[in-house]
Motif scaffolding. Structure first.
Motif, mmCIF file in Angstrom:
data_model
loop_
_atom_site.group_PDB
_atom_site.id
_atom_site.type_symbol
_atom_site.label_atom_id
_atom_site.label_comp_id
_atom_site.label_asym_id
_atom_site.label_seq_id
_atom_site.Cartn_x
_atom_site.Cartn_y
_atom_site.Cartn_z
ATOM 1 N N ALA A 93 183.269 31.852 66.288
ATOM 2 C CA ALA A 93 182.162 31.103 65.678
ATOM 3 C C ALA A 93 181.507 30.186 66.714
ATOM 4 O O ALA A 93 180.272 30.081 66.787
ATOM 5 N N TRP A 94 182.337 29.530 67.496
ATOM 6 C CA TRP A 94 181.855 28.665 68.582
ATOM 7 C C TRP A 94 180.992 29.475 69.551
ATOM 8 O O TRP A 94 179.875 29.066 69.916
ATOM 9 N N GLU A 95 181.489 30.642 69.931
ATOM 10 C CA GLU A 95 180.745 31.521 70.839
ATOM 11 C C GLU A 95 179.419 31.970 70.197
ATOM 12 O O GLU A 95 178.400 32.080 70.886
ATOM 13 N N ALA A 96 179.438 32.196 68.896
ATOM 14 C CA ALA A 96 178.197 32.574 68.203
ATOM 15 C C ALA A 96 177.162 31.457 68.343
ATOM 16 O O ALA A 96 175.987 31.708 68.644
ATOM 17 N N LEU A 97 177.613 30.229 68.151
ATOM 18 C CA LEU A 97 176.689 29.089 68.268
ATOM 19 C C LEU A 97 176.167 28.964 69.702
ATOM 20 O O LEU A 97 174.982 28.702 69.927
ATOM 21 N N HIS A 148 186.161 42.809 72.221
ATOM 22 C CA HIS A 148 186.086 42.747 70.755
ATOM 23 C C HIS A 148 185.740 41.340 70.282
ATOM 24 O O HIS A 148 184.997 41.168 69.317
ATOM 25 N N MET A 149 186.265 40.339 70.969
ATOM 26 C CA MET A 149 185.916 38.962 70.586
ATOM 27 C C MET A 149 184.429 38.701 70.795
ATOM 28 O O MET A 149 183.793 38.019 69.983
ATOM 29 N N GLN A 150 183.864 39.249 71.870
ATOM 30 C CA GLN A 150 182.429 39.064 72.101
ATOM 31 C C GLN A 150 181.616 39.779 71.016
ATOM 32 O O GLN A 150 180.592 39.273 70.569
ATOM 33 N N GLN A 151 182.097 40.960 70.611
ATOM 34 C CA GLN A 151 181.394 41.682 69.546
ATOM 35 C C GLN A 151 181.452 40.895 68.236
ATOM 36 O O GLN A 151 180.473 40.829 67.492
ATOM 37 N N ALA A 160 181.751 37.656 67.942
ATOM 38 C CA ALA A 160 180.841 36.515 68.089
ATOM 39 C C ALA A 160 179.393 36.958 67.897
ATOM 40 O O ALA A 160 178.596 36.288 67.217
ATOM 41 N N ALA A 161 179.044 38.103 68.473
ATOM 42 C CA ALA A 161 177.676 38.612 68.340
ATOM 43 C C ALA A 161 177.347 38.917 66.883
ATOM 44 O O ALA A 161 176.259 38.588 66.392
ATOM 45 N N ALA A 162 178.294 39.545 66.206
ATOM 46 C CA ALA A 162 178.047 39.905 64.797
ATOM 47 C C ALA A 162 177.807 38.640 63.969
ATOM 48 O O ALA A 162 176.873 38.582 63.148
ATOM 49 N N MET A 163 178.632 37.629 64.192
ATOM 50 C CA MET A 163 178.471 36.383 63.437
ATOM 51 C C MET A 163 177.171 35.685 63.828
ATOM 52 O O MET A 163 176.469 35.122 62.973
ATOM 53 N N ALA A 164 176.837 35.720 65.099
ATOM 54 C CA ALA A 164 175.614 35.059 65.560
ATOM 55 C C ALA A 164 174.372 35.699 64.941
ATOM 56 O O ALA A 164 173.462 35.009 64.469
ATOM 57 N N VAL A 165 174.321 37.018 64.960
ATOM 58 C CA VAL A 165 173.160 37.717 64.384
ATOM 59 C C VAL A 165 173.033 37.369 62.900
ATOM 60 O O VAL A 165 171.941 37.063 62.397
#
Lengths: 472, 472
Positions: free
Chosen positions: A311-315, A448-451, A453-458
């Motif tokens: 979530a942090w990475e998404a932000l 997978h963690m980056q994916q 984060a990306a999914a949550m960010a989008v």
């Protein structure tokens, strides 16, 4: 409230209009130009460029994994009431300030303070052995000399009831094979009181795990307030099966259980909060996060440091790409999910007067594994919107959106009517590591963690930015 | 010596023969009638009925798994020198006598007597934590107060040598990823002396394991007699990776290692021997078995109680079916495979004058998993025979025979020219459990153990019974 289909069918300017109306259209057109979502485009078309940028940037590095490794290596596990939890929260708040987020803060919450202490389980008969164990969270302890008693092994509550007359003065062991977490966890949560009702002096439970390599799995339990509190602990799957075989061969089984476990007065903790403030409707909030506390074993990497850091990475991704959503996006790392959920209830208490302005709550607590999509709980109209946004995640295979989603910490918000959701991930191994010493960094994959984060960010960016709020 | 193809082409009586020769043929024909293998049939055809009966009977129950469960549940692990090993051997000998085998006996062997004692590894810096560990077999202990020192993590011996000037007074941790057992085990066996050569005071090694759930894996090590002996232990894969990450971040790492490990004077043990005595050539022997000792963790179920009990079950199957081989079939459970191989060398010493009468040695020490066939080490002619017999195992999918097979305990026999072989099994998970607390009964499948017993029974019965001895 219009859903995306309605907006896609808004009239365009082919129809003759009076001058005042033309002027209005001109103003509207200017507004539309400035606002990416407010064209005749579908929601998916509107947010596709942003989604592509988010996905591309997310996949360019491994910062979520690296951040989580630093967090969990530095502070280890993070049980409510522990110094390591509060030290981890301090570090996170400092890092989030460096990241330049808005309104970074710890919101105070009082949490239960259960302490494990030393503990052991010795097999006395049929042969001496030390059995690995983990006391269950919130269990009472034993007297200092321990509890020494014969063991009766049962496979189910039905068998417990059938043998109820034999249980007085005994230690009950529940050897229930894993049959899905929801089914099997009842032996952990209710087993002690169910056994104590018939006079048992302690309860042991086969670890709730779908695969075992001799590691016990802890987790919370609750006492029935009308029944004597007896100590309770998890043993390994291997040992539960062995004791069961011994019983079937007619061998008397005797153990000594020692647990120093105790519950101290409630301790101070905090929900971690950081935001990207909305440009147009800052009081409307899309919340995403995970829980920052963990059990006092392993590193709490999968459960749920990974959810928090994704979530942090998404932000971070949204901020670094200069995306400025209309509404506020708020990351929350709830405290005390594991043994009290005080973070989730405390968040609701602190924001109760603004609960109607919570547009969506997204919690990642299924392990920061490869994302496949989302589960969503809300209205049909909202589900259609979420599914349309979800379709933007097709490039990373995370575009499957279906009904059913939520989380323990967003439960209190959802009960107030806030739509809730959670990522669906490749969770085959979740219950291999869950609440055990094996919940460590190496179980997570940087890509997978980056994916995730990306999914949550989008998802949160589009919901926070679209012209109309997500319908309830 | 003729191989099976030669025998299939033996002349039959279509050719006119002198009277004396006809008489000889008549005698031969009578002998052939009595001896199942000595017809014009192929070896496979000859032994197909027996193989079918063995396979059928093996698959009718789960006695191998049940026997092994009783053995390992009653006595637990069985390290050389321990009471549990000798108690287990006593029990096995008594059970084998009940089974009605011939010449059931324990053949005395003196074995190393290494004792683990209490042990611990505490991380002091960068943060306090207790790290699960297992001292390596045959390691020396530490002083009672332990050894407290900074840790230097290396990935390989190359990196060790490159940093040799930094190692004096340090504890070396080898964090070498699993790259096959043969490759990686050198860090466990040689790591201590390689580090001590440069002044290191102790050596830690990442557990030699292909998958980990926070369980350390022990195993034997050896000291270079020219270099100071330093204590050495395995830590979990998880912790090795964590300490490595800490070093990469520049955090000084400091630990206290305490080990009471010590080597006592050699202890008495025994190789377990039981036979089905051969009807015609009782002095010619086909040997099969596994090793009965184990590390002092888990139950030693896979390594190698399962190999022993599968051999035992093979002998039971042959006996219960009333099959009476020409040669003797001898089951041997070697002692002390893990830290000395004294059982294997002791067996050779005790039978050295009859080593030429050892027709074949078969050892199962790759885990009692689903069998796929055998690896064989011997002459081409012998391999062809073994492959033909192996073809009889097609109904259980265990008919793949190829070059390369043997075992630590039959190694001394093989060095004397005895053909050696071992089952090939589905061993994907072997190094998940190997030498760890997770080597327990539940990892083995009753049906697969019966198949393994059947495969071994078919192989040794045919080799023991065929008219000509297996060529060397």
């Amino acid at each position: 409230m219009p859903n995306t289909t309605d907006r896609a069918q808004l009239p365009t300017s082919h129809i003759p209009l009076p001058t005042w109306a033309t002027g209005l259209c001109l103003v509207a057109a200017l507004l539309l130009t400035a606002a990416p979502a407010a064209s005749a485009q579908s929601l998916a078309d509107t947010y596709r460029p942003a989604a592509q940028r988010i996905i591309q940037r997310a996949q360019a590095d491994s910062s979520a994994w690296n951040t989580l490794a630093e967090l969990t290596d530095r502070f280890g596990h993070r049980l409510s009431g522990s110094e390591s939890l509060e030290n981890a929260i301090d570090w996170i708040l400092a890092e989030m300030k460096k990241d330049g987020f808005d309104a970074v803060r710890g919101e105070p919450v009082m949490v239960p303070h259960w302490v494990r202490g030393n503990e052991s389980l010795e097999l006395i008969a049929p042969r001496p052995a030390r059995l690995p164990m983990l006391g269950l969270g919130m269990s009472v302890g034993t007297p200092p000399e321990g509890i020494t008693a014969d063991v009766i092994v049962v496979s189910s509550f039905e068998e417990l009831e059938a043998r109820s007359s034999e249980l007085a003065g005994k230690i009950v062991l529940y050897d229930a094979p894993f049959n899905g977490y929801g089914q099997t966890v009842a032996y952990r949560t209710q087993g002690a009181s169910r056994a104590a009702r018939h006079g048992a002096v302690a309860a042991l439970v086969r670890s709730i795990a779908s695969e075992s390599m001799a590691s016990p799995h802890t987790g919370t339990m609750t006492y029935d307030s009308t029944i004597a509190r007896i100590p309770t602990a998890a043993i390994t799957v291997e040992d539960a099966m062995m004791l069961h075989r011994m019983q079937e061969r007619g061998s008397p089984i005797r153990v000594t259980l020692k647990m120093e476990a105790t519950t101290l007065p409630d301790a101070r903790s905090r929900n971690v909060v950081a935001e990207i403030r909305g440009t147009e409707r800052p009081d409307e909030v899309v919340v995403l996060g995970g829980h920052i506390d963990s059990w006092d074993v392993g590193q709490g990497a999968m459960d749920d440091g990974g959810g928090c850091v994704a979530a942090w990475e998404a932000l971070r991704l949204i901020r670094e790409l200069g995306l400025k959503p209309r509404r506020t996006i708020r990351v929350v790392f709830w405290t005390n999910e594991e043994n009290g959920t005080r973070g989730g209830t405390g968040y609701l208490d602190a924001h109760r007067d603004r609960v109607d302005q919570h547009i969506l709550a997204l919690e990642s607590d299924n392990g920061a594994f490869r994302p496949r999509g989302f589960g969503f709980t809300g209205s049909d109209k909202a589900l259609a919107i979420i599914a349309e946004i979800g379709s933007l995640l097709e490039p990373i295979g995370a575009d499957s959106v279906s009904r059913g989603g939520g989380g323990a910490d967003i439960g209190p918000l959802m009960e107030q009517g806030v739509p809730g959701m959670s990522p669906r991930v490749d969770g085959e191994r979740y219950f291999w590591y869950h609440h055990s010493h094996a919940d460590t960094m190496d179980k997570l994959d940087p890509a997978h963690m980056q994916q995730l984060a990306a999914a949550m960010a989008v998802m949160v960016y589009a919901v926070a930015d679209m012209p109309q709020p997500l319908p309830r």
